[in-house]
Design an enzyme around this catalytic site. Structure first.
Site, short mmCIF file in Angstrom:
data_model
loop_
_atom_site.label_atom_id
_atom_site.label_comp_id
_atom_site.label_asym_id
_atom_site.label_seq_id
_atom_site.Cartn_x
_atom_site.Cartn_y
_atom_site.Cartn_z
N ASP A 47 4.84 23.20 -29.73
CA ASP A 47 5.70 24.26 -29.17
C ASP A 47 7.07 23.68 -28.79
OD1 ASP A 47 3.29 25.58 -29.30
OD2 ASP A 47 2.89 25.40 -27.15
N ARG A 88 -5.87 28.68 -34.09
CA ARG A 88 -6.91 28.47 -33.07
C ARG A 88 -8.15 29.21 -33.56
NH1 ARG A 88 -3.49 25.52 -31.74
NH2 ARG A 88 -2.34 25.36 -29.78
N ARG A 99 -9.76 35.01 -21.97
CA ARG A 99 -8.61 35.85 -22.32
C ARG A 99 -8.98 37.05 -23.18
NH1 ARG A 99 -5.50 31.71 -26.40
NH2 ARG A 99 -3.80 33.17 -26.07
O1 LIG Z 1 -4.04 27.92 -27.07
C1 LIG Z 1 -3.33 28.82 -26.64
O2 LIG Z 1 -3.50 30.00 -26.93
C2 LIG Z 1 -2.19 28.52 -25.79
O3 LIG Z 1 -1.22 29.17 -25.91
C3 LIG Z 1 -2.34 27.40 -24.80
C4 LIG Z 1 -1.39 26.26 -24.95
O4 LIG Z 1 -0.33 26.35 -24.02
C5 LIG Z 1 -0.82 26.13 -26.34
O5 LIG Z 1 -1.85 26.23 -27.27
C6 LIG Z 1 -0.16 24.81 -26.53
O6 LIG Z 1 0.36 24.79 -27.84
#
Ligand SMILES: O=C(O)C(=O)C[C@H](O)[C@H](O)CO
Length: 306
Positions: free
Chosen positions: A255, A164, A100
């Site tokens: 989510d 993340r 991405r």
């Molecule tokens: O990790 C990510 O950036 C996403 O959006 C993917 C998944 O759908 C999301 O993390 C789930 O919470």
């Protein structure tokens, strides 16, 4: 009511038996999708993002529209396309691989006027740490200015730090940006394991106190299968989620919780009711594969009706 979610929706490759299934997902889009399924018909749910102009971007736009999520504020860039992620599962616990780094969504906050137009007249704007992590250039400043204007006009901002680490250049930058945007938010929906790992919080109460100190009036601390802590205007509640016999795929647990919580809150629920609504949906979602589960929504509707 008008709800606006800001972020990135990607192609999702999810395990399905011995094969993989293609879908579309991304944390704030997952929230929008679940909110759309839960909320009254006369509410509107819009997504703010950017996608390409190729076939897969058209397919994604069609998927959003079919789900009832408005795409009027999804920009289209000819030189980019949508990101992609794959879910890997180990005993129901998910991990993600991403493709991405050049996605169109990284450019979603280039134009402040477009953001202001998208937020205009909304009751709630919701974003996440993933939204912030992927923004290029001056996107964070542009988004911060639009949120500030939106709040000054009486709108509410909800924020899930959804950390993340791989999406951030450094953890110091992540901490600084997350706390900056928490300070621009009315509601923070945090996950204790992330906050403990990256902010060093020793307990959910520490997480609560840190966001309250940043000026957030409504803070929820999700905690996996453990009790969820919430506080609004100094009053706090703890709600224990019902146990789940077997977790199939924990993707979108947080989510879907957020969607259940926010729809209940905007419908006038008490904090305990809002947390229970979020926990109930999340419980269904983790018993199904992939981020977006129509089966989980159906099971939730059945449980609510009985
Ligand atoms: O990790 C990510 O950036 C996403 O959006 C993917 C998944 O759908 C999301 O993390 C789930 O919470």
């Amino acid at each position: 009511m008008r709800l606006v979610f800001v972020g990135e929706c990607m192609v999702e490759i999810a395990p399905d038996g011995a094969a993989f299934r293609k879908g579309f997902a991304g944390d704030t889009f997952n929230m929008a999708w679940y909110a759309r399924h839960l909320c009254p018909r006369d509410w509107s749910v819009d997504f703010v993002s950017a996608i390409g102009q190729d076939a897969i971007s058209d397919e994604l736009a069609g998927f959003m529209t079919a789900a009832g999520v408005g795409t009027r504020h999804v920009q289209r860039h000819a030189d980019r396309t949508v990101g992609l992620y794959m879910i890997s599962l180990k005993d129901g616990e998910r991990s993600f691989s991403y493709w991405r780094s050049q996605s169109a969504a990284r450019r979603m906050a280039e134009d402040g006027a477009k953001l202001e137009e998208a937020f205009d007249g909304a009751d709630l704007v919701c974003l996440s740490g993933i939204t912030l992590a992927v923004l290029e250039g001056a996107g964070r400043d542009t988004l911060a200015a639009a949120l500030t204007k939106f709040r000054a006009a009486g709108g509410q901002v909800a924020f899930d730090p959804n950390i993340r680490p791989r999406l951030w250049a450094t953890m110091d930058e992540m901490r600084e940006v997350v706390m900056r945007f928490a300070g621009l938010s009315d509601i923070v929906l945090a996950s204790f394991d992330d906050e403990a790992a990256h902010f060093g919080d020793g307990s959910p109460e520490d997480t609560l106190a840190r966001y309250q100190a940043a000026g957030v009036t409504e803070v929820i601390v999700k905690n996996g299968a453990d009790p969820i802590l919430g506080a609004l205007d100094g009053q706090s509640v703890t709600v224990a989620p019902a146990p789940v016999a077997r977790v199939i795929d924990s993707t979108a647990a947080g989510d879907s919780f957020n969607a259940g919580y926010l729809v209940s809150a905007l419908s006038g629920g008490t904090m305990a009711q809002n947390i229970a609504a979020g926990a109930q949906l999340s419980r269904e979602v983790i018993q199904h594969a992939g981020a977006l589960s129509p089966e989980a929504v159906a099971a939730q509707a059945l449980e609510t009706a009985t």
